[in-house]
Scaffold this active site. Structure first.
Site, PDB file in Angstrom:
ATOM      1  CG  ASP A   1       5.572 -35.838  13.020  1.00 22.55           C
ATOM      2  OD1 ASP A   1       5.962 -37.016  13.020  1.00 22.55           O
ATOM      3  OD2 ASP A   1       6.300 -34.874  12.699  1.00 22.55           O
TER       4      ASP A   1
ATOM      5  CE1 TYR B   1      10.442 -30.454  12.979  1.00 23.64           C
ATOM      6  CE2 TYR B   1       8.290 -31.191  13.680  1.00 23.64           C
ATOM      7  CZ  TYR B   1       9.366 -31.298  12.827  1.00 23.64           C
ATOM      8  OH  TYR B   1       9.353 -32.232  11.826  1.00 23.64           O
TER       9      TYR B   1
ATOM     10  CE  LYS C   1       9.614 -36.041  12.865  1.00 27.65           C
ATOM     11  NZ  LYS C   1       8.856 -34.807  13.128  1.00 27.65           N
TER      12      LYS C   1
ATOM     13  CG  HIS D   1      14.633 -34.604  12.650  1.00 30.04           C
ATOM     14  ND1 HIS D   1      14.126 -33.667  13.524  1.00 30.04           N
ATOM     15  CD2 HIS D   1      14.012 -34.372  11.467  1.00 30.04           C
ATOM     16  CE1 HIS D   1      13.239 -32.908  12.892  1.00 30.04           C
ATOM     17  NE2 HIS D   1      13.161 -33.315  11.639  1.00 30.04           N
TER      18      HIS D   1
HETATM   19  N1  LIG Z   1      11.155 -35.451   9.258  1.00 28.93           N
HETATM   20  C1  LIG Z   1      11.401 -34.345   8.616  1.00 28.93           C
HETATM   21  O1  LIG Z   1      12.534 -34.054   8.217  1.00 28.93           O
HETATM   22  C2  LIG Z   1      10.273 -33.389   8.356  1.00 28.93           C
HETATM   23  C3  LIG Z   1      10.445 -32.296   7.502  1.00 28.93           C
HETATM   24  C4  LIG Z   1       9.356 -31.456   7.259  1.00 28.93           C
HETATM   25  C5  LIG Z   1       8.132 -31.731   7.868  1.00 28.93           C
HETATM   26  N2  LIG Z   1       7.992 -32.794   8.727  1.00 28.93           N
HETATM   27  C6  LIG Z   1       6.692 -33.113   9.391  1.00 28.93           C
HETATM   28  O2  LIG Z   1       5.660 -33.149   8.413  1.00 28.93           O
HETATM   29  C7  LIG Z   1       4.632 -32.199   8.787  1.00 28.93           C
HETATM   30  C8  LIG Z   1       3.913 -31.653   7.580  1.00 28.93           C
HETATM   31  O3  LIG Z   1       4.824 -31.065   6.667  1.00 28.93           O
HETATM   32  P1  LIG Z   1       4.993 -29.463   6.503  1.00 28.93           P
HETATM   33  O4  LIG Z   1       4.766 -28.820   7.797  1.00 28.93           O
HETATM   34  O5  LIG Z   1       6.284 -29.250   5.812  1.00 28.93           O
HETATM   35  O6  LIG Z   1       3.954 -28.978   5.462  1.00 28.93           O
HETATM   36  P2  LIG Z   1       2.558 -29.342   4.794  1.00 28.93           P
HETATM   37  O7  LIG Z   1       1.634 -29.913   5.792  1.00 28.93           O
HETATM   38  O8  LIG Z   1       2.831 -30.100   3.553  1.00 28.93           O
HETATM   39  O9  LIG Z   1       2.084 -27.888   4.372  1.00 28.93           O
HETATM   40  C9  LIG Z   1       1.977 -26.832   5.274  1.00 28.93           C
HETATM   41  C10 LIG Z   1       1.686 -25.556   4.477  1.00 28.93           C
HETATM   42  O10 LIG Z   1       0.439 -25.706   3.790  1.00 28.93           O
HETATM   43  C11 LIG Z   1      -0.479 -24.681   4.225  1.00 28.93           C
HETATM   44  N3  LIG Z   1      -1.786 -25.352   4.385  1.00 28.93           N
HETATM   45  C12 LIG Z   1      -2.110 -26.322   5.290  1.00 28.93           C
HETATM   46  N4  LIG Z   1      -3.383 -26.708   5.138  1.00 28.93           N
HETATM   47  C13 LIG Z   1      -3.898 -25.972   4.126  1.00 28.93           C
HETATM   48  C14 LIG Z   1      -5.178 -25.919   3.504  1.00 28.93           C
HETATM   49  N5  LIG Z   1      -6.180 -26.703   3.913  1.00 28.93           N
HETATM   50  N6  LIG Z   1      -5.347 -25.066   2.480  1.00 28.93           N
HETATM   51  C15 LIG Z   1      -4.332 -24.260   2.072  1.00 28.93           C
HETATM   52  N7  LIG Z   1      -3.094 -24.267   2.607  1.00 28.93           N
HETATM   53  C16 LIG Z   1      -2.882 -25.121   3.635  1.00 28.93           C
HETATM   54  C17 LIG Z   1       0.080 -24.160   5.537  1.00 28.93           C
HETATM   55  O11 LIG Z   1      -0.197 -22.787   5.701  1.00 28.93           O
HETATM   56  P3  LIG Z   1      -1.060 -22.252   6.981  1.00 28.93           P
HETATM   57  O12 LIG Z   1      -0.302 -22.676   8.222  1.00 28.93           O
HETATM   58  O13 LIG Z   1      -1.111 -20.788   6.800  1.00 28.93           O
HETATM   59  O14 LIG Z   1      -2.385 -22.927   6.863  1.00 28.93           O
HETATM   60  C18 LIG Z   1       1.590 -24.349   5.347  1.00 28.93           C
HETATM   61  O15 LIG Z   1       2.130 -23.267   4.610  1.00 28.93           O
HETATM   62  C19 LIG Z   1       5.438 -31.157   9.584  1.00 28.93           C
HETATM   63  O16 LIG Z   1       4.637 -30.246  10.287  1.00 28.93           O
HETATM   64  C20 LIG Z   1       6.301 -32.055  10.421  1.00 28.93           C
HETATM   65  O17 LIG Z   1       5.554 -32.610  11.484  1.00 28.93           O
HETATM   66  C21 LIG Z   1       9.052 -33.616   8.970  1.00 28.93           C
END
Ligand SMILES: NC(=O)c1ccc[n+]([C@@H]2O[C@H](COP(=O)([O-])OP(=O)(O)OC[C@H]3O[C@@H](n4cnc5c(N)ncnc54)[C@H](OP(=O)(O)O)[C@@H]3O)[C@@H](O)[C@H]2O)c1
Length: 291
Positions: free
Chosen positions: A50, A55, A84, A117
């Protein structure tokens, strides 16, 4: 107990396409990290990536996909790529150009899923943006189309205006914001809900999550990923650390009980763990161009 390899589980969309339920998100990853995390994810079996124009890493995601295919780790047909349409590009002429730019950056002739988005209600161009995604689908530039951060009123508007129901709605969704109303609204319309920021913030060391993790001999992130999967939610956690990318995909061989799912969902009411980590879509007004 389940022996299913979760990276191979798919969910059927309302247009008949299959989306892998578990994948990798690449928001906030530098171009270099987006490359290495995408490579690590595909090597570990992930088939769903995704990304988004906003990004700033579509080129490196595309390069990682091309290199993984060249190395025989996957075929293009195996992979499911989402991008997106950014907020600045919702107006008709801009959308068409932005769509072609994303495909060029990704090095692909089509993606599997294109999302709006954010709806940006104060800007009011989401119906135009939806028509542009419909046109992109008709032109074969994407197989499926959907939205992100949409809520019932704006879903009504785009569906009423076009007769086309989004295949997915990607919303902020984690144990601190479990969104029962929006999930029920999506389900009623036949829209699959995807979770963004699925791990929430401050949840990985919450005692409810750590106790359940200990019980199953897994880590807290794996517990939260299973909480999503067992409820039918599509989920793509992000990490810049290849070992964590692998852990987040390795959620086979254990299953949460109904009681554990309920305990985790109840964190919605826990003042320390609950609430949004991102913007409220009804108020979000960033990225709007000056016209
Ligand atoms: N449509 C939208 O508006 C929108 C908004 C936000 C996100 N998204 C999508 O959703 C995806 C996921 O959401 P997100 O990136 O916000 O965050 P997330 O996946 O909920 O969390 C990422 C955070 O958690 C840490 N982490 C990941 N795996 C871990 C583990 N096994 N143990 C401990 N810590 C861990 C990462 O740090 P490290 O990197 O240091 O491991 C990072 O700080 C995004 O990448 C994007 O593709 C979409």
């Amino acid at each position: 107990m389940t022996d299913t390899n979760q990276t191979r589980v798919t969910v059927t969309l309302n247009d008949g396409q299959e989306i892998p339920q578990l994948g990798l998100g690449v928001w906030e990853l530098s171009p270099e990290d987006a490359y290495s995390s995408t490579r690590a994810a595909i090597s570990a079996g992930a088939r769903h990536i995704d990304t988004a124009a906003a990004y700033g890493n579509e080129k490196e995601v595309g390069r990682a996909i091309a290199d993984a295919i060249a190395d025989g780790e996957a075929t293009r047909d195996d992979l499911y790529i989402t991008t997106k349409l950014w907020n600045a590009d919702q107006a008709p002429g801009k959308a068409a150009e932005a769509i072609d730019t994303s495909l060029t950056n990704l090095g692909l002739d089509h993606v599997d899923l294109w999302l709006i988005h954010w709806p940006l209600p104060s800007y009011g161009r989401y119906v135009d943006a939806w028509r542009s995604l419909i046109a992109a689908r008709e032109a074969g530039k994407t197989t499926s189309i959907g939205v992100s951060n949409f809520y019932p009123e704006v879903l009504d508007e785009i569906i009423d205006a076009t007769g086309v129901v989004p295949a997915v709605n990607q919303i902020e969704l984690h144990p601190g914001l479990s969104q029962p109303e929006q999930r029920a609204d999506d389900a009623k319309r036949g829209i699959v809900t995807e979770a963004w920021s699925p791990l929430g913030r401050g949840l990985l060391d919450h005692p409810v999550i750590t106790a359940i993790a200990k019980e199953h001999g897994v880590n807290p992130a794996q517990v939260i990923v299973r909480w999503h999967l067992q409820q039918g939610i599509v989920v793509f956690p992000r990490s810049r650390q290849p070992e964590r990318v692998r852990q987040n995909l390795d959620v086979n061989g254990f299953e949460l009980t109904e009681e554990e799912i309920a305990q985790i969902t109840a964190l919605d009411d826990d003042a320390d763990a609950s609430g949004r980590v991102g913007a409220d879509p009804r108020e979000a007004a960033f990225g709007i161009p000056e016209e």
